[in-house]
Design a protein around this motif. Sequence first.
Motif, PDB file in Angstrom:
ATOM      1  N   PHE A   1       0.813  -1.211   0.000  1.00 51.23           N
ATOM      2  CA  PHE A   1       0.000   0.000   0.000  1.00 51.23           C
ATOM      3  C   PHE A   1       0.854   1.273   0.000  1.00 51.23           C
ATOM      4  CE2 PHE A   1      -3.087  -3.147   1.230  1.00 51.23           C
ATOM      5  CZ  PHE A   1      -4.271  -2.685   0.686  1.00 51.23           C
ATOM      6  N   ASP A   2       2.143   1.099  -0.177  1.00 50.86           N
ATOM      7  CA  ASP A   2       3.064   2.233  -0.342  1.00 50.86           C
ATOM      8  C   ASP A   2       3.030   3.175   0.858  1.00 50.86           C
ATOM      9  OD1 ASP A   2       5.024   3.602  -1.748  1.00 50.86           O
ATOM     10  OD2 ASP A   2       3.602   4.904  -2.767  1.00 50.86           O
ATOM     11  N   PHE A   3       3.008   2.607   2.070  1.00 46.76           N
ATOM     12  CA  PHE A   3       3.073   3.419   3.273  1.00 46.76           C
ATOM     13  C   PHE A   3       4.530   3.751   3.588  1.00 46.76           C
ATOM     14  CE2 PHE A   3      -1.056   1.388   5.067  1.00 46.76           C
ATOM     15  CZ  PHE A   3      -1.813   2.197   4.227  1.00 46.76           C
ATOM     16  N   SER A   4       4.759   4.922   4.134  1.00 49.62           N
ATOM     17  CA  SER A   4       6.117   5.370   4.434  1.00 49.62           C
ATOM     18  C   SER A   4       6.642   4.697   5.692  1.00 49.62           C
ATOM     19  CB  SER A   4       6.144   6.882   4.615  1.00 49.62           C
ATOM     20  OG  SER A   4       5.420   7.249   5.786  1.00 49.62           O
ATOM     21  N   ALA A   5       7.965   4.735   5.840  1.00 45.97           N
ATOM     22  CA  ALA A   5       8.590   4.193   7.049  1.00 45.97           C
ATOM     23  C   ALA A   5       8.160   4.986   8.276  1.00 45.97           C
ATOM     24  CB  ALA A   5      10.110   4.223   6.906  1.00 45.97           C
ATOM     25  N   MET A   6       7.919   6.272   8.103  1.00 48.55           N
ATOM     26  CA  MET A   6       7.478   7.101   9.223  1.00 48.55           C
ATOM     27  C   MET A   6       6.088   6.689   9.705  1.00 48.55           C
ATOM     28  SD  MET A   6       9.841   9.064  10.173  1.00 48.55           S
ATOM     29  CE  MET A   6       8.880  10.121  11.255  1.00 48.55           C
ATOM     30  N   LEU A   7       5.218   6.326   8.756  1.00 51.12           N
ATOM     31  CA  LEU A   7       3.881   5.881   9.142  1.00 51.12           C
ATOM     32  C   LEU A   7       3.959   4.553   9.889  1.00 51.12           C
ATOM     33  CD1 LEU A   7       0.874   6.306   9.134  1.00 51.12           C
ATOM     34  CD2 LEU A   7       0.766   5.310   6.838  1.00 51.12           C
ATOM     35  N   LEU A   8       4.821   3.660   9.415  1.00 45.69           N
ATOM     36  CA  LEU A   8       5.023   2.390  10.109  1.00 45.69           C
ATOM     37  C   LEU A   8       5.547   2.636  11.519  1.00 45.69           C
ATOM     38  CD1 LEU A   8       5.270  -0.665  10.335  1.00 45.69           C
ATOM     39  CD2 LEU A   8       7.442  -0.525   9.098  1.00 45.69           C
ATOM     40  N   LEU A   9       6.493   3.551  11.650  1.00 44.25           N
ATOM     41  CA  LEU A   9       7.040   3.878  12.963  1.00 44.25           C
ATOM     42  C   LEU A   9       5.963   4.460  13.875  1.00 44.25           C
ATOM     43  CD1 LEU A   9       9.518   4.102  14.819  1.00 44.25           C
ATOM     44  CD2 LEU A   9       9.953   6.363  13.812  1.00 44.25           C
ATOM     45  N   ALA A  10       5.112   5.319  13.305  1.00 46.11           N
ATOM     46  CA  ALA A  10       4.027   5.911  14.091  1.00 46.11           C
ATOM     47  C   ALA A  10       3.066   4.832  14.589  1.00 46.11           C
ATOM     48  CB  ALA A  10       3.281   6.941  13.254  1.00 46.11           C
ATOM     49  N   LEU A  11       2.793   3.836  13.758  1.00 42.41           N
ATOM     50  CA  LEU A  11       1.934   2.725  14.172  1.00 42.41           C
ATOM     51  C   LEU A  11       2.526   1.989  15.370  1.00 42.41           C
ATOM     52  CD1 LEU A  11       0.661   0.912  10.934  1.00 42.41           C
ATOM     53  CD2 LEU A  11      -0.736   1.813  12.805  1.00 42.41           C
ATOM     54  N   LEU A  12       3.808   1.678  15.280  1.00 40.28           N
ATOM     55  CA  LEU A  12       4.459   0.929  16.347  1.00 40.28           C
ATOM     56  C   LEU A  12       4.528   1.745  17.638  1.00 40.28           C
ATOM     57  CD1 LEU A  12       7.363  -0.759  14.344  1.00 40.28           C
ATOM     58  CD2 LEU A  12       5.127  -1.703  14.957  1.00 40.28           C
ATOM     59  N   ILE A  13       4.798   3.047  17.508  1.00 37.79           N
ATOM     60  CA  ILE A  13       4.850   3.908  18.694  1.00 37.79           C
ATOM     61  C   ILE A  13       3.464   4.039  19.322  1.00 37.79           C
ATOM     62  CG2 ILE A  13       5.230   6.278  19.487  1.00 37.79           C
ATOM     63  CD1 ILE A  13       7.489   6.479  17.452  1.00 37.79           C
ATOM     64  N   GLY A  14       2.444   4.237  18.479  1.00 39.86           N
ATOM     65  CA  GLY A  14       1.081   4.371  18.991  1.00 39.86           C
ATOM     66  C   GLY A  14       0.616   3.125  19.724  1.00 39.86           C
ATOM     67  N   LEU A  15       0.876   1.960  19.127  1.00 45.91           N
ATOM     68  CA  LEU A  15       0.463   0.715  19.766  1.00 45.91           C
ATOM     69  C   LEU A  15       1.303   0.428  21.006  1.00 45.91           C
ATOM     70  CD1 LEU A  15      -0.126  -1.524  16.624  1.00 45.91           C
ATOM     71  CD2 LEU A  15      -1.858  -0.682  18.208  1.00 45.91           C
ATOM     72  N   GLY A  16       2.602   0.760  20.942  1.00 39.60           N
ATOM     73  CA  GLY A  16       3.459   0.550  22.117  1.00 39.60           C
ATOM     74  C   GLY A  16       3.037   1.426  23.282  1.00 39.60           C
ATOM     75  N   GLY A  17       2.700   2.684  22.986  1.00 40.97           N
ATOM     76  CA  GLY A  17       2.236   3.576  24.035  1.00 40.97           C
ATOM     77  C   GLY A  17       0.926   3.119  24.634  1.00 40.97           C
ATOM     78  N   TRP A  18      -0.008   2.674  23.779  1.00 42.36           N
ATOM     79  CA  TRP A  18      -1.287   2.186  24.279  1.00 42.36           C
ATOM     80  C   TRP A  18      -1.108   0.921  25.115  1.00 42.36           C
ATOM     81  CZ3 TRP A  18      -5.621   3.612  25.855  1.00 42.36           C
ATOM     82  CH2 TRP A  18      -6.702   2.733  25.987  1.00 42.36           C
ATOM     83  N   ARG A  19      -0.157   0.072  24.717  1.00 42.30           N
ATOM     84  CA  ARG A  19       0.109  -1.143  25.483  1.00 42.30           C
ATOM     85  C   ARG A  19       0.588  -0.804  26.894  1.00 42.30           C
ATOM     86  NH1 ARG A  19       4.047  -4.710  26.970  1.00 42.30           N
ATOM     87  NH2 ARG A  19       3.529  -6.930  26.781  1.00 42.30           N
ATOM     88  N   GLN A  20       1.501   0.157  26.990  1.00 41.13           N
ATOM     89  CA  GLN A  20       2.005   0.558  28.302  1.00 41.13           C
ATOM     90  C   GLN A  20       0.884   1.125  29.170  1.00 41.13           C
ATOM     91  OE1 GLN A  20       5.042  -1.181  28.127  1.00 41.13           O
ATOM     92  NE2 GLN A  20       5.599   0.472  29.555  1.00 41.13           N
ATOM     93  N   LEU A  21       0.043   1.955  28.581  1.00 38.62           N
ATOM     94  CA  LEU A  21      -1.051   2.561  29.332  1.00 38.62           C
ATOM     95  C   LEU A  21      -2.062   1.516  29.778  1.00 38.62           C
ATOM     96  CD1 LEU A  21      -2.586   5.004  30.395  1.00 38.62           C
ATOM     97  CD2 LEU A  21      -3.585   5.302  28.110  1.00 38.62           C
TER      98      LEU A  21
END
Length: 262
Positions: free
Chosen positions: A204-224
């Motif tokens: 789907f031609d997503f950028s590396a920054m978008l992938l990083l944002a996904l991982l950060i968002g899910l990681g932050g939600w996991r911690q919370l």
Amino acid sequence: MMTLFWRQLRAAISFYTRLPVKWPEGLPLSQVHRHVVWVGLGIGLTTAAVYGLAADLWMPTVAVVLALITGVLMTGGLHEDGLADTCDGFGGGWQVTDKLRIMKDSALGTYGGLGLILMLVLQTVTLTALAALPLTGIGSPVMAALILGHVLSRALAVSFMQSLPYVRLHDSRVQAVTGALPKADFRWVVGSAMVVVAVICWLFDFSAMLLLALLIGLGGWRQLFCAILRRQLGGYTGDTLGAVQQTATVIVYLVLLAGLMP
């Protein structure tokens, strides 16, 4: 080796969906989670296909709702039920024992009803907003969101079994399914999820920054959410894993929407 792989995959499909797949004879209950990512991928691909077909016939909102209905039918509302029970328990109980008792009650309360309604509304709104964005890569961002949502949310839910204790220790059968996840299985789940995410982002031609944002968002939600579960229950139950899956799905949709909006 392949025989064991297919037996474990059949067990995961049998446990996580309503598809007519029989449980493999002699396989321990503890092995249902190893291939949860591939179950999520199958559900995600199916719902994405339903959306793609429906979007050619009706307005995007109708296509989104049909895709969501397909996901619920495939799982029998397993995770939605967990979300509702968690909302009821956290909203209606003061002590841990009260919360666990309420969560085990099959009746749907006000908090659970509100939680389900708001979750479905939020999923519908975010996916409909994604449908209004330009096509990316091989298709609509909605299709990518559905696939990534089903895959990543299930991987995230299973990861909680590595970080928190299971609190219903009196139920040995349930504990066999929701007890501590073996480290080898955990690594396999994480590795499988990363492979799927990398392929989908490439298609789907997503950028590396978008992938990083996904991982950060899910990681932050996991911690919370881990902190919330420690405070509310001192650990997790099967219901709370359903709540993790549902909320993590919305996190994926929201991050993709924020990252893809012009």
